[in-house]
Design an enzyme around this catalytic site. Structure first.
Site, PDB file in Angstrom:
ATOM      1  N   LYS A 261       0.833  -1.197   0.000  1.00 18.61           N
ATOM      2  CA  LYS A 261       0.000   0.000   0.000  1.00 18.61           C
ATOM      3  C   LYS A 261       0.870   1.250   0.000  1.00 18.61           C
ATOM      4  CE  LYS A 261      -3.883  -1.801   2.767  1.00 18.61           C
ATOM      5  NZ  LYS A 261      -4.960  -1.599   1.783  1.00 18.61           N
TER       6      LYS A 261
ATOM      7  N   ARG B  76     -10.427 -11.324   1.895  1.00 18.92           N
ATOM      8  CA  ARG B  76     -11.340 -12.315   1.300  1.00 18.92           C
ATOM      9  C   ARG B  76     -10.681 -13.691   1.246  1.00 18.92           C
ATOM     10  NH1 ARG B  76     -11.927  -8.727  -3.986  1.00 18.92           N
ATOM     11  NH2 ARG B  76     -11.732  -7.175  -2.325  1.00 18.92           N
TER      12      ARG B  76
HETATM   13  N1  BES Z   1      -8.065  -3.776   4.646  1.00 17.91           N
HETATM   14  C1  BES Z   1      -8.240  -3.333   3.321  1.00 17.91           C
HETATM   15  C2  BES Z   1      -9.533  -2.539   3.122  1.00 17.91           C
HETATM   16  C3  BES Z   1      -9.590  -1.183   3.742  1.00 17.91           C
HETATM   17  C4  BES Z   1      -9.136  -0.083   3.056  1.00 17.91           C
HETATM   18  C5  BES Z   1     -10.157  -1.001   4.984  1.00 17.91           C
HETATM   19  C6  BES Z   1      -9.225   1.176   3.627  1.00 17.91           C
HETATM   20  C7  BES Z   1     -10.247   0.252   5.562  1.00 17.91           C
HETATM   21  C8  BES Z   1      -9.787   1.348   4.880  1.00 17.91           C
HETATM   22  C9  BES Z   1      -8.290  -4.516   2.371  1.00 17.91           C
HETATM   23  O1  BES Z   1      -7.507  -5.607   2.721  1.00 17.91           O
HETATM   24  C10 BES Z   1      -7.788  -4.058   1.059  1.00 17.91           C
HETATM   25  O2  BES Z   1      -6.643  -3.710   0.976  1.00 17.91           O
HETATM   26  N2  BES Z   1      -8.647  -4.079   0.061  1.00 17.91           N
HETATM   27  C11 BES Z   1      -8.287  -3.656  -1.232  1.00 17.91           C
HETATM   28  C12 BES Z   1      -8.935  -4.600  -2.210  1.00 17.91           C
HETATM   29  C13 BES Z   1      -8.485  -4.412  -3.612  1.00 17.91           C
HETATM   30  C14 BES Z   1      -7.036  -4.798  -3.774  1.00 17.91           C
HETATM   31  C15 BES Z   1      -9.368  -5.251  -4.492  1.00 17.91           C
HETATM   32  C16 BES Z   1      -8.802  -2.241  -1.438  1.00 17.91           C
HETATM   33  O3  BES Z   1      -9.884  -1.915  -0.952  1.00 17.91           O
HETATM   34  O4  BES Z   1      -8.100  -1.454  -2.066  1.00 17.91           O
HETATM   35 MN    MN Z   2      -5.515  -5.440   2.014  1.00 18.74          MN
END
Ligand code: BES
Ligand code: MN
Ligand code: ZN
Length: 498
Positions: free
Chosen positions: A277, A351
């Protein structure tokens, strides 16, 4: 805070502070505030007549009684317009009053509980206690400087009048305390940083809870989970030095009650893994175990409330980090369900661990599965931080959640799981990919999960938005909110089998 119940009249009760509520510009004072006013020679009605206290929503005033009453001080708290009043306002008023009293450095207060507007003493006591305790929550475990400035209310006395009222107030108080303790536990775990709240610490917490309430517990190591076939959970866990734990807590094992599986995402830190990230706001990713925290807290509350249900709490817990052992984009994983997944992004890890937890939950043949997860940033974009994304395959179960939501005001909003969206997850090399398009990201996350619950009634709650907040609300301070805990407890308390 120590909360007691005593029999007594507010106008005759000696205490540091007496808290009284009033609607906005009432035609006449009624109930406890009226009795106090009479004894106080019309002090409160004069104030209101002169417009010094109007009773507007959350308007708050402190007065010294100068020996006119046995109480040293009185705080008046406004409830706003009578026509707009409900228990949510009541919880907010309790919280605002509690914060005001605490910030004034007062350590003890009394509050008379008397039914009105069709609300029983029990409901009023429960909601008062919940609003108050949730509102005065503070997370200051790691503050070492100026600790003497930390203020806390030490004692609250709920005043009841007649014997049968005392019993209702007592029941409401007990439920309110249990619910608040559960939310505190969830908030503490969410606010706790990932170097403190590791998967092992979550497992120890669960062990403690199991021991205190004679629940069954099983904590699987990553190697065991892998040997069992949980290739998705194991893949995510392997990138980290911190050992992952697959936690299963069971309440009322072997009893004939309806079985309900609660599944919570327990990523104690989500760096994104190899698909790392951006560093901005990455600190927030300590809250990525909010689902697991809510499940753990709900399990404890359910057992304290002795709910007549068989509950299975499944909490896959791990970090998501990049390393030489981390899983990589392009990898193909075999999940416990037997289905294979092509990894497109290692940041769609929630997921993956949930797919194995959901598949495992089927072994208990549950009547319902409910999962809670900070699953997608897309859900935050869609609904913001007020609202939980609600997904599911069963109308009755969705309704149960919506009804609980109306009571607790943890807002939920239905999102679709239409087949068309599955197209985005089709893979050339495996059964599906773990990522579709950016568009409809929350829905695609939900669709992915739906492939692991077979025909079992299931609900998915995407709590990515409300899991932690940056601006406080009446009874939710900044930071981890414990969202979902009250919602789940309410739904379970109202559960009726069919
Ligand atoms: N934990 C994150 C989701 C999240 C993002 C929660 C911001 C709270 C605030 C999750 O694991 C994630 O990174 N999801 C990705 C999915 C994507 C790669 C399809 C996302 O939301 O960018
Ligand atoms: Mn994630
Ligand atoms: Zn995540």
């Amino acid at each position: 805070m120590d909360i007691k119940i005593e029999k007594g009249k507010p106008e005759k009760f000696p205490c540091e502070l007496l808290l009284l509520f009033s609607f906005e510009s009432p035609e006449a004072l009624a109930g406890p505030i009226q009795n106090v006013d009479l004894k106080w020679k019309g002090f409160i009605s004069t104030l209101m007549k002169q417009g010094d206290f109007k009773g507007e929503l959350f308007e708050c005033r402190l007065y010294y009684t100068q020996d006119a009453l046995p109480a040293k001080r009185v705080v008046l708290m406004g409830l706003g317009k009578r026509s707009e009043f409900d228990l949510e306002t009541w919880r907010g008023a309790a919280s605002k009053a509690g914060q005001f009293i605490r910030n004034s450095g007062i350590k003890q207060f009394a509050f008379p509980i008397k039914k009105f507007d069709g609300l029983s003493e029990e409901e009023l006591a429960e909601s008062f206690v919940v609003g108050l305790l949730l509102g005065v929550y503070q997370f200051n475990e790691f503050k070492t400087l100026e600790r003497e400035k930390i203020r806390e209310i030490e004692e609250l006395i709920l005043l009841g009048d007649k014997n049968e009222e005392m019993k209702s107030i007592g029941d409401g108080l007990r439920a309110g305390q249990i619910i608040s303790e559960a939310v505190y536990l969830a908030r503490d775990l969410v606010n706790g940083p990932s170097n403190q709240v590791t998967p092992s610490v979550l497992a120890e917490k669960a062990q403690q809870i199991a021991k205190n309430h004679s629940m069954e517990i099983q904590v699987m190591e990553v190697s065991q989970a892998e040997a069992m076939g949980m290739g998705a959970f194991a893949a995510v866990a392997k990138g980290s030095q911190e050992p992952g734990k697959f936690i299963i807590l069971e309440y009322n094992k072997g009893k004939e009650w309806d079985t309900i599986a609660l599944v919570g995402k327990g990523i104690t830190f989500d760096s994104g893994g190899i698909s790392i990230k951006p560093s901005e706001n990455m600190d927030r990713m300590k809250d990525d175990m909010s689902g697991a925290a809510a499940v753990l807290a709900t399990m404890e509350a359910a057992s304290k409330l002795q709910l007549p249900l068989h509950l299975v709490g499944l909490m896959p817990a791990t970090e998501n980090l990049p390393s030489g052992k981390a899983y990589k984009p392009g990898d193909i994983l075999k999940t416990l369900s037997g289905q294979t997944v092509e990894v497109i992004s290692t940041d769609a890890e929630g997921r993956l661990i949930l797919s194995d937890a959901l598949a495992y939950s089927l072994r208990y043949q549950p009547k319902a599965i409910i999962d809670l997860a900070t699953l997608t940033g897309a859900c935050v974009i869609a609904l913001g931080d007020y609202t939980i994304g609600l997904f599911g395959n069963d109308e009755l179960l969705l309704k149960r959640i919506e009804e609980a939501s109306v009571k607790t005001r943890e807002k939920v909003w239905r999102m679709p799981l239409w087949d068309e969206y599955f197209e985005y997850l089709k893979s050339d090399v495996a059964d599906f990919k773990n990522v579709g398009t950016r568009a409809a990201g929350a829905i695609i996350g939900g669709i992915f999960l739906s492939k692991f619950v077979e025909k079992t009634p299931w609900v998915h709650l995407d709590i990515a938005g409300p899991a932690s907040i940056e601006k406080e609300r009446p009874y939710i301070p900044k930071g981890g909110t414990g969202v979902g805990v009250r919602l789940l407890i309410q739904m379970l308390r109202d559960w009726k089998s069919f």
